[in-house]
Motif scaffolding. Structure first.
Motif, PDB file in Angstrom:
ATOM      1  N   HIS A   6       0.830  -1.204   0.000  1.00 56.24           N
ATOM      2  CA  HIS A   6       0.000   0.000   0.000  1.00 56.24           C
ATOM      3  C   HIS A   6       0.863   1.251   0.000  1.00 56.24           C
ATOM      4  N   THR A   7       1.935   1.241   0.807  1.00 58.21           N
ATOM      5  CA  THR A   7       2.813   2.409   0.879  1.00 58.21           C
ATOM      6  C   THR A   7       3.479   2.679  -0.452  1.00 58.21           C
ATOM      7  N   MET A   8       3.969   1.625  -1.095  1.00 58.79           N
ATOM      8  CA  MET A   8       4.647   1.807  -2.378  1.00 58.79           C
ATOM      9  C   MET A   8       3.714   2.350  -3.436  1.00 58.79           C
ATOM     10  N   MET A   9       2.520   1.811  -3.501  1.00 66.42           N
ATOM     11  CA  MET A   9       1.598   2.234  -4.541  1.00 66.42           C
ATOM     12  C   MET A   9       1.118   3.660  -4.286  1.00 66.42           C
ATOM     13  N   GLU A  24      15.001   2.505  -1.968  1.00 67.09           N
ATOM     14  CA  GLU A  24      15.405   3.240  -3.159  1.00 67.09           C
ATOM     15  C   GLU A  24      14.916   2.513  -4.407  1.00 67.09           C
ATOM     16  N   LEU A  25      13.607   2.333  -4.472  1.00 71.01           N
ATOM     17  CA  LEU A  25      13.022   1.510  -5.524  1.00 71.01           C
ATOM     18  C   LEU A  25      13.179   2.125  -6.903  1.00 71.01           C
ATOM     19  N   ASP A  26      13.472   3.401  -6.948  1.00 75.07           N
ATOM     20  CA  ASP A  26      13.554   4.082  -8.239  1.00 75.07           C
ATOM     21  C   ASP A  26      14.881   4.814  -8.316  1.00 75.07           C
ATOM     22  N   THR A 186       9.516 -11.680  -1.768  1.00 76.59           N
ATOM     23  CA  THR A 186       8.098 -12.063  -1.816  1.00 76.59           C
ATOM     24  C   THR A 186       7.200 -10.838  -1.803  1.00 76.59           C
ATOM     25  N   ASP A 187       7.575  -9.839  -0.982  1.00 78.40           N
ATOM     26  CA  ASP A 187       6.804  -8.591  -0.950  1.00 78.40           C
ATOM     27  C   ASP A 187       6.812  -7.905  -2.309  1.00 78.40           C
ATOM     28  N   MET A 188       7.970  -7.926  -2.981  1.00 81.59           N
ATOM     29  CA  MET A 188       8.049  -7.268  -4.283  1.00 81.59           C
ATOM     30  C   MET A 188       7.129  -7.947  -5.298  1.00 81.59           C
ATOM     31  N   VAL A 189       7.048  -9.264  -5.240  1.00 85.14           N
ATOM     32  CA  VAL A 189       6.147  -9.986  -6.149  1.00 85.14           C
ATOM     33  C   VAL A 189       4.706  -9.604  -5.865  1.00 85.14           C
ATOM     34  N   ARG A 206       9.180  -0.012 -10.158  1.00 90.51           N
ATOM     35  CA  ARG A 206       9.983   0.153  -8.940  1.00 90.51           C
ATOM     36  C   ARG A 206      10.160  -1.179  -8.211  1.00 90.51           C
ATOM     37  N   ALA A 207       9.075  -1.915  -8.075  1.00 91.49           N
ATOM     38  CA  ALA A 207       9.167  -3.211  -7.410  1.00 91.49           C
ATOM     39  C   ALA A 207      10.035  -4.173  -8.219  1.00 91.49           C
ATOM     40  N   ASP A 208       9.937  -4.110  -9.531  1.00 91.15           N
ATOM     41  CA  ASP A 208      10.750  -4.935 -10.417  1.00 91.15           C
ATOM     42  C   ASP A 208      12.231  -4.653 -10.189  1.00 91.15           C
ATOM     43  N   ALA A 209      12.599  -3.370 -10.183  1.00 88.09           N
ATOM     44  CA  ALA A 209      14.001  -2.997  -9.973  1.00 88.09           C
ATOM     45  C   ALA A 209      14.492  -3.441  -8.601  1.00 88.09           C
TER      46      ALA A 209
END
Length: 295
Positions: A6-9, A24-26, A186-189, A206-209
């Motif tokens: 939720h925070t990332m989105m 630092e997802l981006d 797992t969280d990134m997936v 961002r999650a992919d990176a």
């Protein structure tokens, strides 16, 4: 949805392409349009129209400061060929053209020299160096090449490097049972899945990176980890046909999930195979590298 997802989105929707989140997802901002693709003058004439003054902040230079923005613009001009090899760079001329101080010009040229793009010698001055002297693994140079005339070669070369780095990293990572990193994968997936459902390309990217950076970290090989910037840069410039994670896709998500599952089970062969399949999600990749072997 988890709190992390939720925070990332939420962060992704609140900022166009800034750095967000604890991981630092981006790391590299996403340009809105490849500036180097615009036709430009071969010398300074018209530089204001083609590249914009340094004070005019573009998507690719947000948060970099004046000297960082000048580095960006001069770097793009060198890599695109607008400033050819052995061309002299006169600091006073640059300062006047881009309306920046002598200090900003000096700092910018030092950065470009560290990247191998220019050389400064007594009685000779500062000159553009040939491609053979450039640090082609530098993330900025990767980005500039990927959005310039060399974009096809750059994206192909990045894809080939990823095929060398990431399957090996996946195999090695399966032997390291760090629960904190495994949970993060797992969280990134999960985040990628939610982003896919909402067509949220920024959060997905961002999650992919983050996923790929974590996997290389989990491999436990410091030399591989040193090359993680290549993977991050490759994901950043993945608008071309030779990258496997260029946009949210169900097949890409499924392969990420299989990688995470194989790592959790300590299955090195399955992790490597899933990574190879991930890198061939796009059919154009098969012209660059052979199809994955069966294990």
């Amino acid at each position: 949805m988890s709190t992390l997802a939720h925070t990332m989105m939420t962060n992704a929707r609140s900022a166009e392409s800034g750095i967000a989140g604890p991981g630092e997802l981006d790391r590299y901002p996403y340009p809105q349009a490849p500036a180097a693709e615009r036709a430009g003058a071969s010398v300074w004439d018209g530089a204001d129209q083609e590249l914009g003054r340094v004070g005019r902040r573009t998507a690719g230079t947000r948060g970099r400061g004046l000297h960082g923005q000048l580095v960006q613009q001069l770097g793009q001009m060198i890599v695109s060929g607008d400033l050819g090899a052995d061309r002299p760079l006169v600091p006073e001329e640059i300062g006047q053209r881009f309306e920046v101080s002598r200090t900003v010009v000096r700092e910018s040229l030092r950065v470009l020299e560290a990247k191998g793009l220019v050389s400064a010698r007594p009685n000779v001055g500062t000159r553009v160096r040939p491609v053979s002297d450039w640090n082609l693994l530098d993330p900025d140079i990767i980005e500039w090449r990927a959005f310039g005339p060399q974009r096809d070669d750059q994206r192909r070369e990045l894809s080939e490097l990823r095929w060398t780095i990431e399957p090996l990293a996946a195999r090695l990572a399966a032997g390291h049972g760090r629960e904190d990193v495994q949970q993060r994968l797992t969280d990134m997936v999960e985040i990628m899945g939610h982003a896919l459902g909402q067509a949220d390309t920024i959060t997905f990217a961002r999650a992919d990176a983050e996923f790929h950076a974590l996997l290389i970290q989990l491999a436990g090989n410091r030399m591989l980890e040193h090359l993680s910037g290549i993977v991050s840069a490759a994901l950043h410039v993945s608008g071309g046909p030779v990258t496997g994670c260029d946009r949210p896709h169900e097949h890409s998500l499924a392969h990420h999930a299989r990688i995470a599952e194989a790592l959790a089970q300590g299955d090195a062969a399955a992790a490597e195979a899933a990574m190879r399949q991930l890198l061939t999600v796009h059919p154009e990749v098969e012209r660059v590298v052979p199809a994955p072997r069966e294990h």
